[in-house]
Design a protein around this motif. Structure first.
Motif, PDB file in Angstrom:
ATOM      1  N   GLU A 190       0.835  -1.154  -0.109  1.00 27.82           N
ATOM      2  CA  GLU A 190      -0.107  -0.002  -0.129  1.00 27.82           C
ATOM      3  C   GLU A 190       0.724   1.239  -0.050  1.00 27.82           C
ATOM      4  O   GLU A 190       2.225   1.274   0.294  1.00 27.82           O
ATOM      5  CB  GLU A 190      -0.848   0.139   1.288  1.00 27.82           C
ATOM      6  N   ASP A 191       0.191   2.334  -0.435  1.00 24.86           N
ATOM      7  CA  ASP A 191       0.806   3.709  -0.512  1.00 24.86           C
ATOM      8  C   ASP A 191       1.944   3.677  -1.368  1.00 24.86           C
ATOM      9  O   ASP A 191       3.310   4.055  -1.005  1.00 24.86           O
ATOM     10  CB  ASP A 191       1.391   4.040   1.004  1.00 24.86           C
ATOM     11  N   ILE A 192       1.675   3.558  -2.545  1.00 21.18           N
ATOM     12  CA  ILE A 192       2.905   3.450  -3.623  1.00 21.18           C
ATOM     13  C   ILE A 192       2.603   4.504  -4.664  1.00 21.18           C
ATOM     14  O   ILE A 192       1.384   4.820  -4.985  1.00 21.18           O
ATOM     15  CB  ILE A 192       2.956   2.128  -4.191  1.00 21.18           C
ATOM     16  N   ARG A 193       3.604   5.309  -4.880  1.00 21.28           N
ATOM     17  CA  ARG A 193       3.573   6.423  -5.785  1.00 21.28           C
ATOM     18  C   ARG A 193       4.649   6.208  -6.974  1.00 21.28           C
ATOM     19  O   ARG A 193       5.961   5.960  -6.598  1.00 21.28           O
ATOM     20  CB  ARG A 193       3.772   7.675  -5.154  1.00 21.28           C
ATOM     21  N   VAL A 194       4.184   6.203  -8.197  1.00 16.64           N
ATOM     22  CA  VAL A 194       5.146   6.236  -9.330  1.00 16.64           C
ATOM     23  C   VAL A 194       4.985   7.528 -10.095  1.00 16.64           C
ATOM     24  O   VAL A 194       3.791   7.782 -10.615  1.00 16.64           O
ATOM     25  CB  VAL A 194       4.920   5.137 -10.304  1.00 16.64           C
ATOM     26  N   ASP A 195       5.927   8.124 -10.554  1.00 18.05           N
ATOM     27  CA  ASP A 195       6.006   9.300 -11.221  1.00 18.05           C
ATOM     28  C   ASP A 195       6.943   9.669 -12.132  1.00 18.05           C
ATOM     29  O   ASP A 195       8.180   9.689 -11.924  1.00 18.05           O
ATOM     30  CB  ASP A 195       5.608  10.504 -10.223  1.00 18.05           C
ATOM     31  N   ASN A 196       6.689  10.300 -13.294  1.00 19.64           N
ATOM     32  CA  ASN A 196       7.707  10.819 -14.097  1.00 19.64           C
ATOM     33  C   ASN A 196       8.684   9.548 -14.741  1.00 19.64           C
ATOM     34  O   ASN A 196       9.806   9.628 -14.295  1.00 19.64           O
ATOM     35  CB  ASN A 196       8.412  11.813 -13.564  1.00 19.64           C
ATOM     36  N   VAL A 197       7.951   8.483 -15.430  1.00 15.60           N
ATOM     37  CA  VAL A 197       8.917   7.575 -15.942  1.00 15.60           C
ATOM     38  C   VAL A 197       8.689   7.300 -17.425  1.00 15.60           C
ATOM     39  O   VAL A 197       7.521   7.712 -18.126  1.00 15.60           O
ATOM     40  CB  VAL A 197       8.192   6.074 -15.249  1.00 15.60           C
ATOM     41  N   VAL A 198       9.887   6.976 -18.062  1.00 13.95           N
ATOM     42  CA  VAL A 198       9.773   6.796 -19.434  1.00 13.95           C
ATOM     43  C   VAL A 198      10.208   5.287 -19.679  1.00 13.95           C
ATOM     44  O   VAL A 198      11.032   4.849 -19.233  1.00 13.95           O
ATOM     45  CB  VAL A 198      10.866   7.629 -20.151  1.00 13.95           C
ATOM     46  N   MET A 199       9.325   4.603 -20.451  1.00 11.11           N
ATOM     47  CA  MET A 199       9.538   3.000 -20.882  1.00 11.11           C
ATOM     48  C   MET A 199       9.768   2.957 -22.270  1.00 11.11           C
ATOM     49  O   MET A 199       9.103   3.688 -23.256  1.00 11.11           O
ATOM     50  CB  MET A 199       8.383   2.315 -20.353  1.00 11.11           C
ATOM     51  N   LYS A 200      10.832   2.178 -22.852  1.00 14.42           N
ATOM     52  CA  LYS A 200      10.781   1.779 -24.158  1.00 14.42           C
ATOM     53  C   LYS A 200      11.137   0.321 -24.497  1.00 14.42           C
ATOM     54  O   LYS A 200      11.914  -0.325 -23.553  1.00 14.42           O
ATOM     55  CB  LYS A 200      11.684   2.888 -24.963  1.00 14.42           C
ATOM     56  N   ASN A 201      10.680  -0.248 -25.127  1.00 16.39           N
ATOM     57  CA  ASN A 201      11.240  -1.701 -25.730  1.00 16.39           C
ATOM     58  C   ASN A 201      10.722  -2.508 -24.730  1.00 16.39           C
ATOM     59  O   ASN A 201      11.618  -3.463 -23.929  1.00 16.39           O
ATOM     60  CB  ASN A 201      12.491  -1.761 -25.952  1.00 16.39           C
ATOM     61  N   ILE A 202       9.672  -2.527 -23.993  1.00 17.36           N
ATOM     62  CA  ILE A 202       9.161  -3.385 -22.957  1.00 17.36           C
ATOM     63  C   ILE A 202       8.550  -4.565 -23.508  1.00 17.36           C
ATOM     64  O   ILE A 202       7.365  -4.583 -24.200  1.00 17.36           O
ATOM     65  CB  ILE A 202       8.038  -2.483 -22.062  1.00 17.36           C
ATOM     66  N   LYS A 203       9.107  -5.722 -23.276  1.00 11.32           N
ATOM     67  CA  LYS A 203       8.678  -7.114 -23.803  1.00 11.32           C
ATOM     68  C   LYS A 203       7.288  -7.687 -23.511  1.00 11.32           C
ATOM     69  O   LYS A 203       6.742  -8.290 -24.169  1.00 11.32           O
ATOM     70  CB  LYS A 203       9.794  -8.072 -23.547  1.00 11.32           C
ATOM     71  N   GLU A 204       6.990  -7.310 -22.233  1.00 10.45           N
ATOM     72  CA  GLU A 204       5.674  -7.688 -21.612  1.00 10.45           C
ATOM     73  C   GLU A 204       4.816  -6.515 -21.309  1.00 10.45           C
ATOM     74  O   GLU A 204       4.463  -5.657 -22.010  1.00 10.45           O
ATOM     75  CB  GLU A 204       5.890  -8.797 -20.554  1.00 10.45           C
ATOM     76  N   GLU A 205       4.479  -6.522 -20.221  1.00 10.25           N
ATOM     77  CA  GLU A 205       3.587  -5.325 -19.513  1.00 10.25           C
ATOM     78  C   GLU A 205       4.458  -4.173 -19.231  1.00 10.25           C
ATOM     79  O   GLU A 205       5.444  -4.491 -18.435  1.00 10.25           O
ATOM     80  CB  GLU A 205       2.728  -5.786 -18.479  1.00 10.25           C
TER      81      GLU A 205
END
Length: 524
Positions: free
Chosen positions: A334-349
């Protein structure tokens, strides 16, 4: 004469300052060590003991090649590797005896000593610009040998020792296959019950198993390090387990398993200790090869809470953010924050929240065995060349709860799939797919889709596909590109789907209603 006295005085001051600056520093070459690649474990351990008796100090490794067995760190000790130094660890398994207590994949047991080991210590540091090489290939090959055997093979002395020293160990039945191997590799760095740990600047490579693995520790700062474990089994990068106040920053990680993984123990053993991992910040990191960029679980039986992940790049990992658990684990994430992320070439999810990590379980009453995911919020994410935007999968007795995605822009083959969730929101989410709907939602309640879109709608494919969904608001949508179908709704349990403040000028058909949909389930 005055000039001579001044010169002498300056020399004295300079010498005094130099001596003062080096006080507490122990050059390993002056303590019986060598930089020619000849095994010098006793010299290193003797230098640590010497510094420890004096209240602490820095063990200094000048440029050169060093070879050692496992090193036991003590309070107030710094290992400092100068630029150009390479500290390699022995490939001889005997050097890692006797077995010591460690936490392996969330279970406390006795097995090989970690390469760098500390217990009940404080103020320990590993610093510098040198390289620490675990030479893990020998360990990997032994795992491959055991796992590839098609029938029973003679037990090694290490496997017999493991059985003798781990009588009464408790584990769940599904873990039997792992226990049967009776070969548990050492972590590169594992500190237990320690305080004030600093790991800075160095490069770790070729770990036998997990790389940086503090357990039951407090106040950990890992910054500016590189971890490189290519093409290797279970060589996670950074794995805090049941730790408090952890700061991970400015790291570059490319490994054979998860890049950063947050854990707190497995099943009964993890719940017995009941120590969560909490107050963790992860920022300014790059992750390349790895099963996951930042992963929580699946060993999370002690709970995981108050985690922030920001300003990170995932390029080439199998998944981006992954949170995983299963029935029998227990614990709360619980209480998880994700911010300002760049993803590329992601093989699954790009995103995975999965309470059904063990597919062979069946519904059971809610108890301490029931895992919980709740209060997780993700914002400001860009993803390109992604296989699947995301999956959120709960279990029938415990849906994934209170999740939000805001300002998300992902180009993927497939979109988001939600199943068995409660209170999930998407705001300003552009999910552009080449196969199927951008949002496929099943068996879920209490949802908001606010300003969602695809930049390239697929012909004859609904942007949003609903099955057995209730109490949902779809609002503030303006498809800018020609869209054949905006919503497809079906299922006898679907009800209370409200559409408000939408502009559908570019939509041929707003709602495609399935045969099982009840009249009045969708309110326009």
């Amino acid at each position: 004469m005055k000039i001579k006295n001044i010169i002498l005085l300056l020399c004295f001051i300079t010498g005094f300052n130099t001596a003062f600056a080096n006080e507490g520093w122990i050059n390993i070459l002056n303590e019986g060590g060598n930089n020619k690649g000849i095994l010098c474990t006793p010299a290193i351990q003797k230098a640590i003991e010497k510094a420890s008796k004096n209240g602490g100090g820095t063990i200094f490794f000048p440029a050169g090649n060093y070879l050692t067995g496992p090193i036991t760190l003590k309070s107030n000790i710094t290992i400092y590797l100068d630029a150009g130094s390479v500290l390699k660890f022995s490939e001889n398994f005997d050097d890692y005896l006797p077995y010591v207590e460690m936490r392996y994949e969330g279970i406390m047991m006795k097995t090989f000593s970690p390469l760098l080991y500390a217990k009940d210590a404080e103020n320990i540091s590993i610093k510098g610009r040198g390289v620490i090489d675990g030479q893990g290939k020998a360990w990997w090959n032994e795992v491959y040998r055991i796992e590839s055997a098609k029938g029973p093979i003679p037990e090694t002395k290490y496997q017999k020792m493991w059985t003798e020293q781990n009588k009464g160990i408790v584990y769940s039945p599904y873990y039997q296959r792992t226990i049967d191997k009776k070969f548990f590799r050492p972590a590169f760095f594992q500190a237990q019950n320690c305080k004030n740990i600093l790991i800075e600047g160095v490069t770790f490579q070729n770990s036998p198993f997990w790389t940086i693995n503090p357990v039951f520790c407090e106040n950990i700062n890992i910054t500016g390090i590189t971890i490189f474990n290519p093409h290797s089994p279970n060589t996670d990068g950074i794995n805090p387990s049941s730790c408090k106040n952890v700061h991970i920053s400015n790291c570059h990680i490319s490994v054979g398993d998860d890049c950063i993984t947050i854990k707190s123990g497995r099943d009964e053993d993890g719940r017995k200790y009941g120590i969560p991992t909490e107050n963790v910040t992860i920022t300014n990191c790059t992750m390349l090869s790895g099963h996951g960029g930042v992963v929580i679980g699946s060993e999370m039986s002690g709970g995981i809470k108050k985690i922030t992940i920001s300003n990170c790049v995932f390029d080439g990992t199998d998944r981006g953010i992954r949170i995983k658990s299963a029935r029998g684990r227990g614990g709360v994430v619980e209480d998880i924050r994700v911010d300002n992320v760049v993803m590329k070439n992601i093989k699954e999810e790009a995103f995975m929240m999965n309470l059904f990590y063990d597919k062979n379980t069946v519904e059971e009453p809610v108890s301490e065995r029931t895992p919980i995911f709740r209060n997780i919020h993700i914002s400001n994410v860009t993803g390109t060349n992604v296989n699947k935007a995301g999956t959120v999968l709960g279990i029938s007795e415990m849906p994934v709860q209170n999740i939000s995605f805001s300002n998300i822009n992902i180009q993927a083959t497939e979109g988001f799939t939600l199943n068995t969730t409660d209170n999930v929101e998407f705001h300003d989410a552009k999910i552009t797919t080449t196969l199927g709907s951008s949002f496929k939602i099943e068996n879920s309640n209490n949802l908001i889709l606010d300003n969602v879109a695809s930049m390239k709608p697929i012909a004859n494919t609904a942007l949003i596909k609903l099955t057995d969904v209730s109490n949902m608001m779809i609002s503030n949508n303006f498809p800018m590109f020609a869209t054949d179908v905006f919503i497809e709704a079906n299922g006898a349990k679907t009800k209370g789907i409200f559409l408000k403040n939408n502009v559908f000028n570019n939509v041929k058909k707003v709602i495609n209603k399935g045969a099982a949909l009840n009249a009045g389930a969708v309110v326009e």
